[in-house]
Motif scaffolding. Sequence first.
Motif, mmCIF file in Angstrom:
data_model
loop_
_atom_site.group_PDB
_atom_site.id
_atom_site.type_symbol
_atom_site.label_atom_id
_atom_site.label_comp_id
_atom_site.label_asym_id
_atom_site.label_seq_id
_atom_site.Cartn_x
_atom_site.Cartn_y
_atom_site.Cartn_z
ATOM 1 N N LEU A 297 0.860 -1.185 0.000
ATOM 2 C CA LEU A 297 0.000 0.000 0.000
ATOM 3 C C LEU A 297 0.900 1.241 0.000
ATOM 4 C CD1 LEU A 297 -2.593 -1.051 2.726
ATOM 5 C CD2 LEU A 297 -3.058 -0.790 0.296
ATOM 6 N N PRO A 298 1.547 1.530 -1.128
ATOM 7 C CA PRO A 298 2.523 2.622 -1.126
ATOM 8 C C PRO A 298 1.919 3.977 -0.727
ATOM 9 C CG PRO A 298 2.069 1.866 -3.350
ATOM 10 C CD PRO A 298 1.460 0.875 -2.432
ATOM 11 N N PHE A 299 0.691 4.268 -1.205
ATOM 12 C CA PHE A 299 0.094 5.562 -0.888
ATOM 13 C C PHE A 299 -0.049 5.743 0.606
ATOM 14 C CE2 PHE A 299 -1.648 6.685 -5.151
ATOM 15 C CZ PHE A 299 -1.164 7.976 -5.128
ATOM 16 N N GLU A 300 -0.720 4.749 1.232
ATOM 17 C CA GLU A 300 -0.975 4.842 2.661
ATOM 18 C C GLU A 300 0.339 4.909 3.440
ATOM 19 O OE1 GLU A 300 -2.538 3.036 0.552
ATOM 20 O OE2 GLU A 300 -4.681 2.863 1.024
ATOM 21 N N ALA A 301 1.298 4.042 3.054
ATOM 22 C CA ALA A 301 2.542 3.936 3.808
ATOM 23 C C ALA A 301 3.314 5.250 3.771
ATOM 24 C CB ALA A 301 3.404 2.801 3.235
ATOM 25 N N PHE A 302 3.566 5.771 2.569
ATOM 26 C CA PHE A 302 4.429 6.949 2.481
ATOM 27 C C PHE A 302 3.681 8.233 2.828
ATOM 28 C CE2 PHE A 302 6.777 3.859 -0.128
ATOM 29 C CZ PHE A 302 7.939 3.858 0.622
ATOM 30 N N LEU A 303 2.342 8.210 2.643
ATOM 31 C CA LEU A 303 1.558 9.380 3.043
ATOM 32 C C LEU A 303 1.585 9.532 4.565
ATOM 33 C CD1 LEU A 303 0.271 11.228 1.052
ATOM 34 C CD2 LEU A 303 -1.944 10.203 1.531
ATOM 35 N N THR A 304 1.475 8.387 5.274
ATOM 36 C CA THR A 304 1.555 8.447 6.742
ATOM 37 C C THR A 304 2.900 9.026 7.170
ATOM 38 O OG1 THR A 304 0.241 6.432 6.756
ATOM 39 C CG2 THR A 304 1.256 7.086 8.840
ATOM 40 N N ALA A 305 3.971 8.543 6.520
ATOM 41 C CA ALA A 305 5.298 9.074 6.846
ATOM 42 C C ALA A 305 5.351 10.574 6.575
ATOM 43 C CB ALA A 305 6.364 8.343 6.031
ATOM 44 N N ALA A 306 4.805 10.982 5.421
ATOM 45 C CA ALA A 306 4.849 12.404 5.049
ATOM 46 C C ALA A 306 4.125 13.247 6.095
ATOM 47 C CB ALA A 306 4.223 12.605 3.670
ATOM 48 N N VAL A 307 2.957 12.760 6.551
ATOM 49 C CA VAL A 307 2.182 13.510 7.547
ATOM 50 C C VAL A 307 2.971 13.628 8.846
ATOM 51 C CG1 VAL A 307 0.131 13.428 9.003
ATOM 52 C CG2 VAL A 307 -0.069 12.979 6.564
ATOM 53 N N TYR B 37 6.292 13.544 9.251
ATOM 54 C CA TYR B 37 7.384 14.504 9.068
ATOM 55 C C TYR B 37 6.846 15.934 9.064
ATOM 56 C CZ TYR B 37 10.962 11.037 7.923
ATOM 57 O OH TYR B 37 11.872 10.021 7.972
ATOM 58 N N LEU B 38 5.712 16.113 8.395
ATOM 59 C CA LEU B 38 5.140 17.453 8.298
ATOM 60 C C LEU B 38 4.789 17.971 9.697
ATOM 61 C CD1 LEU B 38 4.361 19.487 6.121
ATOM 62 C CD2 LEU B 38 2.071 18.540 6.136
ATOM 63 N N ALA B 39 4.216 17.079 10.521
ATOM 64 C CA ALA B 39 3.825 17.497 11.876
ATOM 65 C C ALA B 39 5.062 17.891 12.687
ATOM 66 C CB ALA B 39 3.070 16.367 12.563
ATOM 67 N N ILE B 40 6.122 17.072 12.601
ATOM 68 C CA ILE B 40 7.330 17.391 13.367
ATOM 69 C C ILE B 40 7.935 18.701 12.861
ATOM 70 C CG2 ILE B 40 9.596 16.564 14.087
ATOM 71 C CD1 ILE B 40 8.654 13.730 13.543
ATOM 72 N N THR B 41 7.939 18.879 11.518
ATOM 73 C CA THR B 41 8.488 20.114 10.957
ATOM 74 C C THR B 41 7.724 21.329 11.471
ATOM 75 O OG1 THR B 41 9.075 18.910 8.962
ATOM 76 C CG2 THR B 41 9.097 21.296 8.829
ATOM 77 N N MET B 42 6.371 21.222 11.467
ATOM 78 C CA MET B 42 5.554 22.340 11.942
ATOM 79 C C MET B 42 5.891 22.681 13.390
ATOM 80 S SD MET B 42 3.619 23.416 9.584
ATOM 81 C CE MET B 42 3.137 22.915 7.966
ATOM 82 N N ALA B 43 6.034 21.618 14.205
ATOM 83 C CA ALA B 43 6.357 21.847 15.617
ATOM 84 C C ALA B 43 7.702 22.573 15.732
ATOM 85 C CB ALA B 43 6.394 20.520 16.367
ATOM 86 N N LEU B 44 8.676 22.140 14.927
ATOM 87 C CA LEU B 44 9.999 22.781 14.977
ATOM 88 C C LEU B 44 9.931 24.234 14.519
ATOM 89 C CD1 LEU B 44 12.375 19.983 13.651
ATOM 90 C CD2 LEU B 44 12.367 21.015 15.909
#
Lengths: 230, 228
Positions: free
Chosen positions: A191-201, A203-210
């Motif tokens: 399930l490439p979409f689900e797998a890498f989209l979860t990772a992207a989300v 990373y995005l959350a951690i980036t926003m926090a930083l």
Amino acid sequence: MDFDAVAQSLPSYAHGALATFELTLGALAFGMLFALPLSIVRGAHSRWAWGPVWAFTYVIRGTPLLVQLYLLYYGLGQFEAIRDSFAWPWLRSAWFCAIAAFSVNTCAYTIEILHGAMRAVPAGEIEAARAMGMTRGVMLRRVVLPAAFRRMLPAYGNEVIFMLQATALASTVTLLDITGAAGEMNSRFYLPFEAFLTAAVLYLAITMALVGLFHSAERRWLLPWQARSS
Amino acid sequence: MLQGYGASLLTGAGLTLAVAFVSLAIASVLGVAGAMAKLSRNRVLRTLALVYTTVIRGVPDLVMMFLIFYGGQLLVNKLADRYHWDDVTIDPFVAGTLTIGFIFGAYMTEIFRGAFLAVPAGQREAALAYGMTPGQALRRIVGPQMLRHALAPLSNTWLVMVKSTAIVSLIGLSDLMNRAKNAGSSTQEPFLFYAAAGVMYLVFTSVSELLFAWLRQRYAVGVRQVRI
């Protein structure tokens, strides 16, 4: 979207997030540790002092991080002397090599950021410190470094975010960080979409926090100081 | 040279440059479009551009590439099933350049937006007052001045982009990195070949830096410089 598979894989993403944190923080800590003295040498008068440091940052900043990581992890095993040495148990470990490569990389960028911030300290402040009879060490500690640390905040914030994202490369040397967890989930469920989209989300959350963290740090330490100096 | 793998590495270096240039073209188009959207009066366009630049900067390039390469393949497969097409495989070159172009388009958006804002509005107004069309004003007056402001960040972005092309080796493109890996494993001398690849990247970045320094000087002709 198959949310069941995502939910099933959440524990491995949590482990991955922990690994990503450890890699990022470890690299930043070691990088800063070495960058601090080296950035002072980088600003030295003697060419023999700043030359080697400049060459180091030039080579590191001019080559891809992936090359540096592969050189350490896959490359060093080529030499028998290294395979027989006491350091081999560490150099064989993906963890050690990833942290080492990331540290060296961020160290080079941090040296240049710190060096630029120190050069931006107004000449009058340094002259005043000298006129007060401060020694070089005292002047660095009390005048130059505090000013440089404030001034470097925006650039260093970018570097921290860059480092966080660069740790995704750790998954290419078998480490299970967030990207590694995504790769694992993809090969388990296809399930490439689900797998890498979860990772992207994630990373995005951690980036926003930083970004938020550095924003408030800038407001706390940079703004009042800038208002005073202008 | 390099145990007979020198030519292979050079071919890979050519592909690396090709990936970098095609990505640059995609990124420039996206950057201009993004900057226009950010500067436009349309709120929907502005929000879209903001989401684009925010999301891209928060996601690692590697994750983005896997998403486009593996996810895109799945999407194409599903579409092919539904509409009874022949099997379509996503080319790693297309996936790689699209990913890198898409990512650096976000950085270009900010660069072009900043450069446009850095040119005084009076310049464009004067050009229009002389009877130039908006296109002429952009080409003759605003564009060249924008370029001067954009060159420093552009050179920076280009250098980062050349280096980040190394990740396309992970989706099977035979770029410099991929060929260094293969040569290293067949000769049992990985250090030598990764170091050689590193030197080639260093040559690319050094030459680029020299070129950009020359360009910066050229476009700064006529600007008074004051040394403090």
